[in-house]
Design a protein around this motif. Structure first.
Motif, PDB file in Angstrom:
ATOM      1  N   UNK A 125       0.898  -1.202   0.076  1.00  0.00           N
ATOM      2  CA  UNK A 125      -0.019   0.027   0.025  1.00  0.00           C
ATOM      3  C   UNK A 125       0.956   1.316  -0.039  1.00  0.00           C
ATOM      4  N   UNK A 126       0.248   2.439  -0.360  1.00  0.00           N
ATOM      5  CA  UNK A 126       1.135   3.704  -0.466  1.00  0.00           C
ATOM      6  C   UNK A 126       1.629   4.015   0.961  1.00  0.00           C
ATOM      7  N   UNK A 127       2.634   4.675   1.010  1.00  0.00           N
ATOM      8  CA  UNK A 127       3.203   5.150   2.607  1.00  0.00           C
ATOM      9  C   UNK A 127       2.685   6.249   2.996  1.00  0.00           C
ATOM     10  N   UNK A 128       1.679   6.907   2.407  1.00  0.00           N
ATOM     11  CA  UNK A 128       0.990   8.122   2.677  1.00  0.00           C
ATOM     12  C   UNK A 128      -0.301   8.247   2.387  1.00  0.00           C
ATOM     13  N   UNK A 129      -0.888   9.188   2.257  1.00  0.00           N
ATOM     14  CA  UNK A 129      -2.280   9.563   1.520  1.00  0.00           C
ATOM     15  C   UNK A 129      -2.106  10.058   0.160  1.00  0.00           C
ATOM     16  N   UNK A 130      -1.888   8.979  -0.533  1.00  0.00           N
ATOM     17  CA  UNK A 130      -1.961   9.069  -2.089  1.00  0.00           C
ATOM     18  C   UNK A 130      -2.235   7.709  -2.787  1.00  0.00           C
ATOM     19  N   UNK A 131      -2.649   7.732  -4.153  1.00  0.00           N
ATOM     20  CA  UNK A 131      -2.899   6.460  -4.610  1.00  0.00           C
ATOM     21  C   UNK A 131      -1.636   6.181  -5.725  1.00  0.00           C
TER      22      UNK A 131
END
Length: 129
Positions: free
Chosen positions: A11-17
């Motif tokens: 999954x992404x490391x932060x708030x992004x796609x």
């Protein structure tokens, strides 16, 4: 736009796609890299304040084309030190707070910009019908 985040990769490391699909018939706006410089020419010392200015400029550029943060498909950001990452990410998340759709994102640590006082530079690609 459609966010692409396959479940068979980390999954992404932060708030992004991981990716964003843009329909072929949409208008697109690519901004130049924005630096944390105020209209009066002053540059804040703090990386967060510089990032906020970058996103304020981007908001104005997008607005001139009838777009907003909710139309951002990709964010590219550059910081001059790992210590500036959290400040940049905080400003980015505040900029994107008005939308539930996440853009793709790239963050690079670079050796510097045109002037040594700059710590953050941000550009976006946006798309809208």
């Amino acid at each position: 736009m459609k966010a692409l985040s396959p479940t068979d990769i980390p999954p992404p490391f932060a708030r992004y796609a991981h990716g964003v699909e843009i329909p072929g018939d949409w208008r697109m706006v690519q901004t130049s890299g924005q630096l944390g410089i105020r209209p009066d020419g002053t540059i804040p010392e703090d990386a967060y304040d510089q990032a906020v200015i970058c996103f304020q400029n981007i908001e104005k550029i997008l607005g001139s084309s009838g777009m907003s943060a909710s139309d951002v498909a990709h964010v590219s950001a550059f910081v001059t030190d790992r210590s500036h990452m959290a400040d940049y990410m905080r400003a980015r998340d505040e900029f994107l707070a008005s939308t539930s759709r996440l853009p793709s994102s790239t963050l690079l640590i670079v050796s510097g910009f045109t002037r040594p006082e700059f710590k953050v530079e941000v550009e976006v690609l946006a798309a809208a019908p």
